[in-house]
Enzyme design. Structure first.
Site, PDB file in Angstrom:
ATOM      1  N   LYS A  41      -1.419  10.912  40.206  1.00  0.00           N
ATOM      2  CA  LYS A  41      -1.714   9.497  39.999  1.00  0.00           C
ATOM      3  C   LYS A  41      -0.810   8.638  40.878  1.00  0.00           C
ATOM      4  CE  LYS A  41      -2.029   6.073  36.244  1.00  0.00           C
ATOM      5  NZ  LYS A  41      -1.932   5.877  34.777  1.00  0.00           N
ATOM      6  N   SER A 118      -5.736   4.159  32.277  1.00  0.00           N
ATOM      7  CA  SER A 118      -5.546   3.708  33.637  1.00  0.00           C
ATOM      8  C   SER A 118      -5.557   4.850  34.666  1.00  0.00           C
ATOM      9  CB  SER A 118      -4.201   2.966  33.752  1.00  0.00           C
ATOM     10  OG  SER A 118      -3.112   3.837  33.466  1.00  0.00           O
ATOM     11  N   SER A 142      -3.916   6.280  28.422  1.00  0.00           N
ATOM     12  CA  SER A 142      -4.355   6.295  29.811  1.00  0.00           C
ATOM     13  C   SER A 142      -4.627   7.668  30.412  1.00  0.00           C
ATOM     14  CB  SER A 142      -3.342   5.555  30.693  1.00  0.00           C
ATOM     15  OG  SER A 142      -3.404   4.174  30.455  1.00  0.00           O
TER      16      SER A 142
END
Length: 425
Positions: A41, A118, A142
């Site tokens: 990420k 997210s 997330s």
């Protein structure tokens, strides 16, 4: 998969999926690595590679060193294939990104649906078979939210198992780093690779994935939240949840429909205030400098943190400790607590209401109460959209949620289902 297979699929499909912000060709690896391919990420530092954080202006244009989780993956022989999209500064559950663009949920080629956030790009990359696994961060859901909406496994540890060194924060009191993969085994092996003490933000581990995967689940007591208490709930999510409970019983587990302590449901609000209050204190100078380049909805969420005084933050921490103790004592009578991961399947992204956070309504409690959790796919709606089953465990019992998740996976009928990417190639 091999790095070449991953790179070939990224070249073929990611132009439209938009899961990656950086692709490493050749991949990052140490020596003659033979481990799985993994994506990172873009909130997590990779040395010499900009950490974008989902923003137009990078959070760090050239980190001096790898985050500890990245270094541990490399030392374990994993091949890092690239960095994946995130909601700007990781502050959003839909997966939208007006700064650099939102990934496309691979389960619908005709309609751009929310990927969940997210850790949006990590979930899309795994679901589309662009890598074996991916790292995400989880502050209010997330990892688990995009796992559910994209039909993959999302494993969130409790705090202290995985280092946060080199991971840009949203809320230091709530942040965790977890794993996304197509199956529980790969997610558990990813967690094992990145876990362990670091002398600063992590003080336990490493995680024993093989022991957790090999443990017997028969006879374990599971608390299941009543469907009526989960309202509003999409009817198909409710149906798949009820079917999942029957499959857990078929796997030999004792499933009891019970109402958890009110502290579980009541954690949604204070979790949000912690995110806003701590996040504002971390990022307010950046917001002041780059406001015009940022997503206005992200700015609005952070600015809500101005209303959270230092005294109120202290009160929330005291309330949180009391809630954790209450739920810990109640949950000690069970091996896990199950619910849907998200109350709705992925909606069209152009219809998302940024003023509400329904996808995180059932996930925030795990962060506020510091419980490990896993989202495991439990079926498709009539429109072909994935739905996830969330399993929360007792504090520091990541092994328990992996054991239960693997047991459910074996009887779920989900294994092997992947999105049709014909419309993306």
């Amino acid at each position: 998969m091999t790095p070449q297979q991953a790179l070939d699929r990224i070249r073929r499909y990611d132009g439209r999926l938009n899961a990656f912000v950086q692709v490493f060709d050749p991949p990052l690896e140490i020596g003659r690595a033979r481990g799985p391919t993994v994506a990172i990420k873009d909130l997590i530092d990779v040395a010499g590679v900009p950490t974008g954080g989902g923003a137009r202006i990078p959070l760090d244009p050239s980190p001096a060193r790898h985050a500890i989780v990245v270094e541990r993956l490399l030392q374990a022989g994993w091949r890092v294939i690239g960095k994946t999209q995130t909601v700007e500064l990781a502050y959003g559950g839909w997966g939208t990104n007006r700064a650099v663009g939102a990934p496309w949920n691979p389960w619908d080629a005709a309609v751009h649906r929310a990927p969940g956030g997210s850790s949006s790009g990590s979930a899309v990359a795994v679901a589309a078979g662009l890598c074996d696994a991916a790292l995400g961060s989880d502050t209010g859901g997330s990892v688990r939210i995009p796992a559910a909406t994209c039909g993959v496994v999302g494993l969130k540890p409790g705090r202290g198992l995985v280092s946060l060194e080199g991971v840009h924060p949203l809320s230091p009191s709530l942040d965790t780093v977890g794993a996304l993969a197509r199956d529980v085994r790969t997610a558990a092996l990813t967690l094992a690779a990145i876990s362990g003490p670091d002398g600063a933000t992590a003080d336990r581990g490493p995680f024993d994935a093989e022991a957790a995967l090999g443990a017997d689940s028969a006879g374990r007591r599971i608390a299941a939240m009543p469907t009526e208490d989960l309202a509003p709930l999409d009817p198909e999510v409710a149906r798949l949840y009820e079917e999942a409970l029957e499959r857990l019983r078929d796997a030999g587990m004792i499933v009891e429909i019970v109402r958890p302590p009110r502290a579980l449901e009541a954690s949604f609000g204070p979790n949000g205030w912690l995110m806003a209050g701590e996040g504002w204190r971390i990022w307010r100078e950046r917001i002041a400098h780059y406001r015009e380049l940022m997503d206005p909805w992200i700015v609005r969420r952070f600015e809500a943190g101005r209303e959270v005084s230092d005294d109120r933050l202290s009160e929330i921490h005291l309330e949180r400790a009391a809630s954790q103790a209450e739920v810990r004592d109640w949950l000690a009578g069970y091996h896990g607590l199950v619910s849907p991961t998200c109350p709705i399947p992925a909606p069209p992204i152009n219809g998302v209401d940024e003023t509400i956070s329904p996808l995180s309504r059932l996930t925030r409690a795990a962060n506020y109460l510091d419980l490990p959790g896993i989202s495991v796919p439990c079926g498709l709606t009539a429109a072909g959209l994935p739905v996830g089953l969330q399993i929360l465990g007792n504090p520091r019992d990541e092994a328990g949620v992996v054991t239960l998740g693997a047991a459910f996976e074996r009887v779920s009928g989900w294994n092997g289902r992947t999105p049709d990417l014909t419309g993306f190639g």
